[in-house]
Design a protein around this motif. Sequence first.
Motif, PDB file in Angstrom:
ATOM      1  N   PHE A  83       2.101  -3.486   5.263  1.00  0.00           N
ATOM      2  CA  PHE A  83       1.106  -2.811   4.433  1.00  0.00           C
ATOM      3  C   PHE A  83       0.011  -2.254   5.322  1.00  0.00           C
ATOM      4  CE2 PHE A  83      -2.319  -2.188   1.479  1.00  0.00           C
ATOM      5  CZ  PHE A  83      -1.685  -1.842   0.287  1.00  0.00           C
ATOM      6  N   GLY A  84      -0.099  -0.935   5.330  1.00  0.00           N
ATOM      7  CA  GLY A  84      -1.115  -0.262   6.133  1.00  0.00           C
ATOM      8  C   GLY A  84      -2.444  -0.217   5.403  1.00  0.00           C
ATOM      9  N   VAL A  85      -3.453  -0.857   5.989  1.00  0.00           N
ATOM     10  CA  VAL A  85      -4.779  -0.824   5.365  1.00  0.00           C
ATOM     11  C   VAL A  85      -5.496   0.450   5.772  1.00  0.00           C
ATOM     12  CG1 VAL A  85      -4.992  -3.303   5.070  1.00  0.00           C
ATOM     13  CG2 VAL A  85      -5.731  -2.290   7.195  1.00  0.00           C
ATOM     14  N   ALA A  86      -6.175   1.020   4.824  1.00  0.00           N
ATOM     15  CA  ALA A  86      -6.890   2.295   4.930  1.00  0.00           C
ATOM     16  C   ALA A  86      -5.857   3.400   5.083  1.00  0.00           C
ATOM     17  CB  ALA A  86      -7.893   2.299   6.077  1.00  0.00           C
ATOM     18  N   PRO A  87      -5.922   4.478   4.485  1.00  0.00           N
ATOM     19  CA  PRO A  87      -7.034   5.014   3.711  1.00  0.00           C
ATOM     20  C   PRO A  87      -7.007   4.659   2.229  1.00  0.00           C
ATOM     21  CG  PRO A  87      -5.387   6.720   3.991  1.00  0.00           C
ATOM     22  CD  PRO A  87      -4.872   5.484   4.694  1.00  0.00           C
ATOM     23  N   VAL A  88      -5.879   4.167   1.692  1.00  0.00           N
ATOM     24  CA  VAL A  88      -5.786   3.906   0.254  1.00  0.00           C
ATOM     25  C   VAL A  88      -6.485   2.607  -0.120  1.00  0.00           C
ATOM     26  CG1 VAL A  88      -4.214   3.611  -1.711  1.00  0.00           C
ATOM     27  CG2 VAL A  88      -3.625   5.204   0.131  1.00  0.00           C
ATOM     28  N   HIS A  89      -6.213   1.545   0.594  1.00  0.00           N
ATOM     29  CA  HIS A  89      -6.793   0.223   0.317  1.00  0.00           C
ATOM     30  C   HIS A  89      -7.565  -0.239   1.551  1.00  0.00           C
ATOM     31  CE1 HIS A  89      -4.449  -0.531  -3.385  1.00  0.00           C
ATOM     32  NE2 HIS A  89      -3.515   0.190  -2.783  1.00  0.00           N
ATOM     33  N   GLU A  90      -8.713  -0.826   1.343  1.00  0.00           N
ATOM     34  CA  GLU A  90      -9.516  -1.345   2.461  1.00  0.00           C
ATOM     35  C   GLU A  90      -8.954  -2.659   3.007  1.00  0.00           C
ATOM     36  OE1 GLU A  90     -11.943   0.255   4.057  1.00  0.00           O
ATOM     37  OE2 GLU A  90     -11.424   1.914   2.732  1.00  0.00           O
ATOM     38  N   ALA A  91      -8.145  -3.329   2.181  1.00  0.00           N
ATOM     39  CA  ALA A  91      -7.514  -4.585   2.586  1.00  0.00           C
ATOM     40  C   ALA A  91      -6.212  -4.717   1.805  1.00  0.00           C
ATOM     41  CB  ALA A  91      -8.435  -5.771   2.289  1.00  0.00           C
ATOM     42  N   VAL A  92      -5.340  -5.605   2.256  1.00  0.00           N
ATOM     43  CA  VAL A  92      -4.114  -5.870   1.516  1.00  0.00           C
ATOM     44  C   VAL A  92      -4.508  -6.537   0.197  1.00  0.00           C
ATOM     45  CG1 VAL A  92      -1.941  -7.155   1.508  1.00  0.00           C
ATOM     46  CG2 VAL A  92      -2.771  -6.126   3.629  1.00  0.00           C
ATOM     47  N   PRO A  93      -4.032  -6.008  -0.930  1.00  0.00           N
ATOM     48  CA  PRO A  93      -4.377  -6.620  -2.213  1.00  0.00           C
ATOM     49  C   PRO A  93      -3.941  -8.093  -2.262  1.00  0.00           C
ATOM     50  CG  PRO A  93      -3.355  -4.475  -2.543  1.00  0.00           C
ATOM     51  CD  PRO A  93      -3.217  -4.810  -1.096  1.00  0.00           C
ATOM     52  N   PRO A  94      -4.857  -8.996  -2.652  1.00  0.00           N
ATOM     53  CA  PRO A  94      -4.506 -10.423  -2.691  1.00  0.00           C
ATOM     54  C   PRO A  94      -3.294 -10.709  -3.577  1.00  0.00           C
ATOM     55  CG  PRO A  94      -6.850 -10.104  -3.076  1.00  0.00           C
ATOM     56  CD  PRO A  94      -6.230  -8.748  -3.034  1.00  0.00           C
ATOM     57  N   GLY A  95      -3.158  -9.971  -4.674  1.00  0.00           N
ATOM     58  CA  GLY A  95      -2.010 -10.168  -5.558  1.00  0.00           C
ATOM     59  C   GLY A  95      -0.694  -9.860  -4.875  1.00  0.00           C
ATOM     60  N   LEU A  96      -0.704  -8.901  -3.963  1.00  0.00           N
ATOM     61  CA  LEU A  96       0.516  -8.562  -3.235  1.00  0.00           C
ATOM     62  C   LEU A  96       0.879  -9.683  -2.272  1.00  0.00           C
ATOM     63  CD1 LEU A  96       2.764  -6.549  -2.611  1.00  0.00           C
ATOM     64  CD2 LEU A  96       1.238  -5.498  -0.924  1.00  0.00           C
ATOM     65  N   ALA A  97      -0.114 -10.213  -1.582  1.00  0.00           N
ATOM     66  CA  ALA A  97       0.145 -11.326  -0.655  1.00  0.00           C
ATOM     67  C   ALA A  97       0.694 -12.534  -1.411  1.00  0.00           C
ATOM     68  CB  ALA A  97      -1.129 -11.691   0.102  1.00  0.00           C
ATOM     69  N   GLU A  98       0.132 -12.827  -2.570  1.00  0.00           N
ATOM     70  CA  GLU A  98       0.614 -13.963  -3.382  1.00  0.00           C
ATOM     71  C   GLU A  98       2.039 -13.716  -3.849  1.00  0.00           C
ATOM     72  OE1 GLU A  98      -2.352 -14.161  -6.420  1.00  0.00           O
ATOM     73  OE2 GLU A  98      -3.914 -14.740  -4.994  1.00  0.00           O
ATOM     74  N   ALA A  99       2.330 -12.496  -4.305  1.00  0.00           N
ATOM     75  CA  ALA A  99       3.676 -12.162  -4.787  1.00  0.00           C
ATOM     76  C   ALA A  99       4.701 -12.255  -3.656  1.00  0.00           C
ATOM     77  CB  ALA A  99       3.677 -10.760  -5.391  1.00  0.00           C
ATOM     78  N   CYS A 100       4.362 -11.716  -2.489  1.00  0.00           N
ATOM     79  CA  CYS A 100       5.284 -11.793  -1.356  1.00  0.00           C
ATOM     80  C   CYS A 100       5.534 -13.241  -0.962  1.00  0.00           C
ATOM     81  CB  CYS A 100       4.740 -10.989  -0.178  1.00  0.00           C
ATOM     82  SG  CYS A 100       4.826  -9.199  -0.432  1.00  0.00           S
ATOM     83  N   GLY A 101       4.487 -14.054  -0.980  1.00  0.00           N
ATOM     84  CA  GLY A 101       4.648 -15.475  -0.679  1.00  0.00           C
ATOM     85  C   GLY A 101       5.577 -16.159  -1.668  1.00  0.00           C
ATOM     86  N   ARG A 102       5.422 -15.863  -2.957  1.00  0.00           N
ATOM     87  CA  ARG A 102       6.281 -16.462  -3.991  1.00  0.00           C
ATOM     88  C   ARG A 102       7.746 -16.073  -3.805  1.00  0.00           C
ATOM     89  NH1 ARG A 102       2.047 -15.387  -7.282  1.00  0.00           N
ATOM     90  NH2 ARG A 102       2.851 -13.383  -7.982  1.00  0.00           N
ATOM     91  N   HIS A 103       7.975 -14.832  -3.395  1.00  0.00           N
ATOM     92  CA  HIS A 103       9.347 -14.328  -3.264  1.00  0.00           C
ATOM     93  C   HIS A 103       9.929 -14.522  -1.865  1.00  0.00           C
ATOM     94  CE1 HIS A 103       9.664 -12.574  -7.258  1.00  0.00           C
ATOM     95  NE2 HIS A 103       8.402 -12.227  -7.128  1.00  0.00           N
ATOM     96  N   GLY A 104       9.138 -15.073  -0.948  1.00  0.00           N
ATOM     97  CA  GLY A 104       9.637 -15.295   0.416  1.00  0.00           C
ATOM     98  C   GLY A 104       9.789 -14.017   1.219  1.00  0.00           C
TER      99      GLY A 104
END
Length: 187
Positions: A83-104
């Motif tokens: 996930f490339g941060v900037a220009p769309v998002h200033e940081a990786v969305p926390p929900g995405l990190a949680e989802a990726c963690g849940r799905h391995g």
Amino acid sequence: MEAAPPTPPVALARLLADTELGLRLLAGPAAAEVHGVHASEMADPSPYLLGGELLLTAGAELGADPDRYAARLVAAGAAALGFGVAPVHEAVPPGLAEACGRHGLPLLEVPPGTPFTAVARTVWRLMEQARTGELRRVTEAQQSLAAAAARPDPVPAVLRRLAASLGGRVELAPDGRSAGGPVPAGA
């Protein structure tokens, strides 16, 4: 989903160790193997994946359901998500990190100064290094087998060299000549 390409995979850990890229693992295991790189800003890039890819995105079309996004990538066989941060998002969305963690699904943060093409070039360079190493090992094994075959008693010499090259036991039937370590259970 098609089989992985006939190129050696790149360990995700090798990409993470490349300090010039500055990638950071945010979720999922670092033990994944990458067979290719693909960049996409589609809401659902899964139909366009073969499996084994490091998918790179800036999250322009991530949508409101990161769990569904991650689940689709896992189902398509993606090796990891960068996930490339900037220009769309200033940081990786926390929900995405949680989802990726849940799905391995390994989730990498790609810092603003790292172009996606730099990540792709590094993957291809590491694949080429691995392929060159494989070809070198095969060539050396062929040369040692040819040298063994030229010896006065070639059969045992070839069996010993082949066993050493394979890291196991080699047997020649029907006379039962063999070389190498013990036969593994169930062989």
